[in-house]
Design a protein around this motif. Structure first.
Motif, PDB file in Angstrom:
ATOM      1  N   TYR A 177       3.653  -3.301  -5.592  1.00  0.00           N
ATOM      2  CA  TYR A 177       3.208  -1.660  -5.216  1.00  0.00           C
ATOM      3  C   TYR A 177       4.588  -1.043  -5.498  1.00  0.00           C
ATOM      4  O   TYR A 177       5.339  -0.968  -4.589  1.00  0.00           O
ATOM      5  N   PRO A 178       4.501  -0.020  -6.630  1.00  0.00           N
ATOM      6  CA  PRO A 178       5.661   1.136  -6.433  1.00  0.00           C
ATOM      7  C   PRO A 178       5.537   2.160  -5.460  1.00  0.00           C
ATOM      8  O   PRO A 178       4.334   2.404  -5.250  1.00  0.00           O
ATOM      9  N   ALA A 179       6.487   2.578  -4.972  1.00  0.00           N
ATOM     10  CA  ALA A 179       6.608   3.503  -3.967  1.00  0.00           C
ATOM     11  C   ALA A 179       7.870   4.617  -4.429  1.00  0.00           C
ATOM     12  O   ALA A 179       8.734   4.116  -4.693  1.00  0.00           O
ATOM     13  N   GLU A 180       7.545   5.887  -3.988  1.00  0.00           N
ATOM     14  CA  GLU A 180       8.404   6.931  -4.170  1.00  0.00           C
ATOM     15  C   GLU A 180       8.505   7.753  -2.886  1.00  0.00           C
ATOM     16  O   GLU A 180       7.932   9.010  -2.937  1.00  0.00           O
ATOM     17  N   PRO A 181       8.640   7.252  -1.430  1.00  0.00           N
ATOM     18  CA  PRO A 181       8.748   7.919  -0.385  1.00  0.00           C
ATOM     19  C   PRO A 181       9.404   9.393  -0.561  1.00  0.00           C
ATOM     20  O   PRO A 181      10.854   9.244  -1.001  1.00  0.00           O
ATOM     21  N   MET A 182       8.907  10.515  -0.181  1.00  0.00           N
ATOM     22  CA  MET A 182       9.859  11.749  -0.019  1.00  0.00           C
ATOM     23  C   MET A 182       9.790  12.281   1.232  1.00  0.00           C
ATOM     24  O   MET A 182       8.701  12.387   1.760  1.00  0.00           O
ATOM     25  N   LEU A 183      10.942  12.448   1.942  1.00  0.00           N
ATOM     26  CA  LEU A 183      10.919  12.781   3.380  1.00  0.00           C
ATOM     27  C   LEU A 183      11.874  14.121   3.368  1.00  0.00           C
ATOM     28  O   LEU A 183      12.944  14.202   2.959  1.00  0.00           O
ATOM     29  N   SER A 184      11.214  15.264   4.009  1.00  0.00           N
ATOM     30  CA  SER A 184      12.113  16.467   4.156  1.00  0.00           C
ATOM     31  C   SER A 184      12.635  16.651   5.602  1.00  0.00           C
ATOM     32  O   SER A 184      11.674  16.484   6.451  1.00  0.00           O
TER      33      SER A 184
END
Length: 203
Positions: free
Chosen positions: A155-162
Motif C-alpha cells: 500500500y503506497p502512502a504519502e502522509p502530510m503533517l502540518s
C-alpha cells in the motif's frame, strides 16, 4: 544574476528586505530507492504491533538536500540529529525558527501488512526546548492507511503533517530549540519501506 528580493511587512520582519532563501525552503533526505536501489525497511513484529516506532532510514550519500531558510542554516549547519539507525532516529532541528514560522512534513513510503483489515497511523513527535511547562514530548498524528484490500499487498502512502512553531519548540538560544521525528504505528505485523522524508519550511 542577483537573487530576487522583496519587502516583507508586519510581524517581526518590519519593512526589511529578504530574499526568498531567507523566508522559505526545505530539508529533504532520500534513501537508495531514488538511486536505483531499495527503500529502507522497518519491520513491525509481534513485539511492537500497536506501538509507536521510529522508522529506520538509510540516507543515500547523494540524498541530502538542505535548502532550509538562511537563519536555520546559520544557526545549525547540520540540520538534523540522528542518522536513521536503530535508536538514532532522524530528527530535524527547528533552530533558527521563531513563533512566526510554520512547516509541512511529507513522507514517501509504502506498507505491506501481514494481515487484512488493518490500519497504519503516522505522526511527528516533537521534543521541546529547555525551560518549558509542560516539558514532555508531544505529537501530531493521523490515520494514514486503512488497509482493507487484503494482506501481503503493498500500500503506497504519502502522509502530510502540518504544524506551526509554538513557543515551546522555537529557538530558545544557541543549540536550544525544538526538534521532531517521524514515527509509525501499525495494528498488525508488516513491513514499512521508507523512500523520502521532507520538511517544507516557512520562516
Amino acid at each position: 544574476m542577483q537573487p530576487f528580493s522583496y519587502p516583507l511587512t508586519g510581524g517581526s520582519h518590519g519593512g526589511d528586505s529578504h530574499t526568498v532563501e531567507d523566508v522559505q525552503g526545505y530539508y529533504g533526505v532520500l534513501t537508495d530507492y531514488y538511486f536505483d536501489g531499495d527503500a529502507t525497511e522497518t519491520q513491525i513484529d509481534e513485539n511492537n504491533v500497536g506501538d509507536w516506532v521510529d522508522v529506520l532510514f538509510d540516507i543515500n550519500p547523494q540524498g541530502t538536500f538542505d535548502n532550509r531558510p538562511t537563519e536555520m542554516q546559520e544557526a545549525n549547519p547540520a540540520g538534523i540529529v540522528g542518522d536513521g539507525s536503530a535508536g538514532s532516529p532522524i530528527m530535524l532541528s527547528l533552530e533558527g525558527l521563531d513563533t512566526h514560522s510554520s512547516a509541512n512534513f511529507r513522507a514517501s513510503m509504502t506498507f505491506e501488512p501481514d494481515t487484512d483489515e488493518s490500519i497504519l497511523e503516522t505522526r511527528l513527535l516533537f521534543a521541546r526546548h529547555t525551560g518549558t511547562t509542560p516539558s514532555s514530548n508531544f505529537s501530531i498524528e493521523e490515520v494514514t492507511l486503512n488497509m482493507t484490500q487484503g494482506a501481503d499487498i503493498v500500500y503506497p502512502a504519502e502522509p502530510m503533517l502540518s504544524f506551526f512553531v509554538g513557543d515551546t519548540i522555537d529557538t530558545n538560544g544557541p543549540g536550544d530549540a525544538g526538534k521532531c521525528c517521524f514515527q509509525i504505528r501499525s495494528s498488525v505485523e508488516g513491513t514499512a519501506s521508507l523512500r523520502a522524508l521532507t520538511w517544507y519550511i516557512q520562516k
